[in-house]
Design a protein around this motif. Structure first.
Motif, PDB file in Angstrom:
ATOM      1  N   UNK A   6       0.825  -1.217   0.000  1.00  0.00           N
ATOM      2  CA  UNK A   6       0.000   0.000   0.000  1.00  0.00           C
ATOM      3  C   UNK A   6       0.856   1.263   0.000  1.00  0.00           C
ATOM      4  N   UNK A   7       0.258   2.358  -0.379  1.00  0.00           N
ATOM      5  CA  UNK A   7       0.890   3.667  -0.242  1.00  0.00           C
ATOM      6  C   UNK A   7       1.967   3.928  -1.281  1.00  0.00           C
ATOM      7  N   UNK A   8       2.624   5.071  -1.090  1.00  0.00           N
ATOM      8  CA  UNK A   8       3.642   5.519  -2.043  1.00  0.00           C
ATOM      9  C   UNK A   8       4.920   5.835  -1.266  1.00  0.00           C
ATOM     10  N   UNK A   9       6.041   5.733  -1.985  1.00  0.00           N
ATOM     11  CA  UNK A   9       7.348   6.027  -1.365  1.00  0.00           C
ATOM     12  C   UNK A   9       7.903   7.290  -2.024  1.00  0.00           C
ATOM     13  N   UNK A  10       8.554   8.140  -1.246  1.00  0.00           N
ATOM     14  CA  UNK A  10       9.092   9.389  -1.807  1.00  0.00           C
ATOM     15  C   UNK A  10      10.355   9.094  -2.603  1.00  0.00           C
ATOM     16  N   UNK A  11      10.465   9.704  -3.777  1.00  0.00           N
ATOM     17  CA  UNK A  11      11.492   9.385  -4.756  1.00  0.00           C
ATOM     18  C   UNK A  11      12.875   9.883  -4.349  1.00  0.00           C
ATOM     19  N   UNK A  12      13.912   9.080  -4.539  1.00  0.00           N
ATOM     20  CA  UNK A  12      15.269   9.473  -4.122  1.00  0.00           C
ATOM     21  C   UNK A  12      15.831  10.632  -4.948  1.00  0.00           C
ATOM     22  N   UNK A  13      15.473  10.706  -6.233  1.00  0.00           N
ATOM     23  CA  UNK A  13      16.070  11.764  -7.083  1.00  0.00           C
ATOM     24  C   UNK A  13      15.727  13.148  -6.542  1.00  0.00           C
ATOM     25  N   UNK A  14      14.446  13.345  -6.211  1.00  0.00           N
ATOM     26  CA  UNK A  14      14.010  14.672  -5.751  1.00  0.00           C
ATOM     27  C   UNK A  14      14.705  15.013  -4.429  1.00  0.00           C
ATOM     28  N   UNK A  15      14.704  14.012  -3.516  1.00  0.00           N
ATOM     29  CA  UNK A  15      15.345  14.253  -2.211  1.00  0.00           C
ATOM     30  C   UNK A  15      16.837  14.499  -2.369  1.00  0.00           C
ATOM     31  N   UNK A  16      17.467  13.795  -3.249  1.00  0.00           N
ATOM     32  CA  UNK A  16      18.919  13.987  -3.450  1.00  0.00           C
ATOM     33  C   UNK A  16      19.228  15.386  -3.947  1.00  0.00           C
ATOM     34  N   UNK A  17      18.467  15.849  -4.927  1.00  0.00           N
ATOM     35  CA  UNK A  17      18.717  17.211  -5.433  1.00  0.00           C
ATOM     36  C   UNK A  17      18.413  18.251  -4.364  1.00  0.00           C
ATOM     37  N   UNK A  18      17.345  18.029  -3.632  1.00  0.00           N
ATOM     38  CA  UNK A  18      16.967  19.009  -2.591  1.00  0.00           C
ATOM     39  C   UNK A  18      18.010  19.060  -1.490  1.00  0.00           C
TER      40      UNK A  18
END
Ligand SMILES: Oc1ccccc1-c1ccno1
Length: 242
Positions: A57-69
């Motif tokens: 269930x649910x969604x996981x937050x993407x590593x690419x966005x977090x890495x750039x941020x």
């Protein structure tokens, strides 16, 4: 201390600019910067999450966005960061954690939502900086923002100059490993309940003993785990009754 918070709901952290923390920020004791994670997306929908590998269930937050941020936010200030990721599976955040964080030059908070942040983000930054996944309690929230408000308040109040009376932080619950006992103020009698006589006696030794006994009693009743964890030398002979 510099505090950065990366979140998809910057407005949720607006209370960090209010009252005690607002005054601390105005006095330059803490510097708070909020960052909208979606600023580092590149698609029209500003996508920050995706379906979990392995299903579920649910969604996981993407590593690419977090890495750039996080690359950008960390690089925005020269002070070495401790990265703090609130998570239900994190280590318990306690007063001892707050005291440790209060010695840091910089805290960077990553607010996860949904089913959390791709584990590779924590693993990647753990190789460069101290990274803590912390839980503020045994319950599940929708996201890390509420946890950040709790953690920042617990830490900021320990910084010199933030609290009007520095003794407050030194004498509050958990500072001596015990829960605080009951507190009273005027009037002397309220709805037929009188303030304990000893507190009006002016006998400071008796008052200190009474307060210690009430703290021990409350801790034994509500948090026996704290009492059991107290080092032997923190209990004196008069305490042995608890
Ligand atoms: O339940 C959570 C969801 C996201 C981020 C943090 C939490 C949490 C729960 C307890 N402490 O942190």
């Amino acid at each position: 201390m510099r505090i950065d918070v990366v979140t998809i709901f910057p407005g949720y952290l607006a209370p960090l600019r209010e009252s005690l923390l607002g005054r601390a920020a105005d006095a330059g004791l803490i510097e708070v910067a909020l960052h909208d994670l979606r600023s580092w997306t590149h698609d029209v929908h500003q996508t920050v999450d995706d379906a979990p590998y392995g299903g579920g269930p649910g969604m996981v937050m993407r590593p690419q966005v977090w890495g750039e941020a996080l690359d950008a936010v960390i690089a925005s200030d020269s002070r070495p960061p401790r990265l703090v990721v609130p998570a239900p599976a994190g280590r318990s955040f306690t007063q001892a954690t707050a005291r440790a964080y209060a010695t840091e030059q910089r805290l960077v908070f990553a607010c996860g939502r949904y089913e959390g942040i791709d584990q590779r983000v924590v693993d990647h930054y753990s190789r460069q900086f101290p990274v803590d996944e912390v839980s503020i309690g045994d319950y599940v929230l929708v996201g890390g923002e509420a946890a950040v408000l709790v953690i920042v308040e617990a830490v900021a109040r320990l910084l010199p100059g933030v609290l009007g009376n520095p003794r407050s932080a030194a004498e509050d619950s958990f500072s001596d490993g015990l829960l605080e006992g009951p507190a009273y103020t005027r009037p002397e009698v309220w709805r037929g309940q009188a303030v304990p006589e000893v507190l009006r006696s002016g006998n400071h030794g008796a008052i200190a003993r009474w307060r210690r006994d009430r703290a021990l009693e409350r801790t034994a009743k509500r948090r026996p785990d704290l009492l059991a964890a107290l080092p032997e030398d923190r209990l004196d002979a008069a305490d042995q009754a608890f």
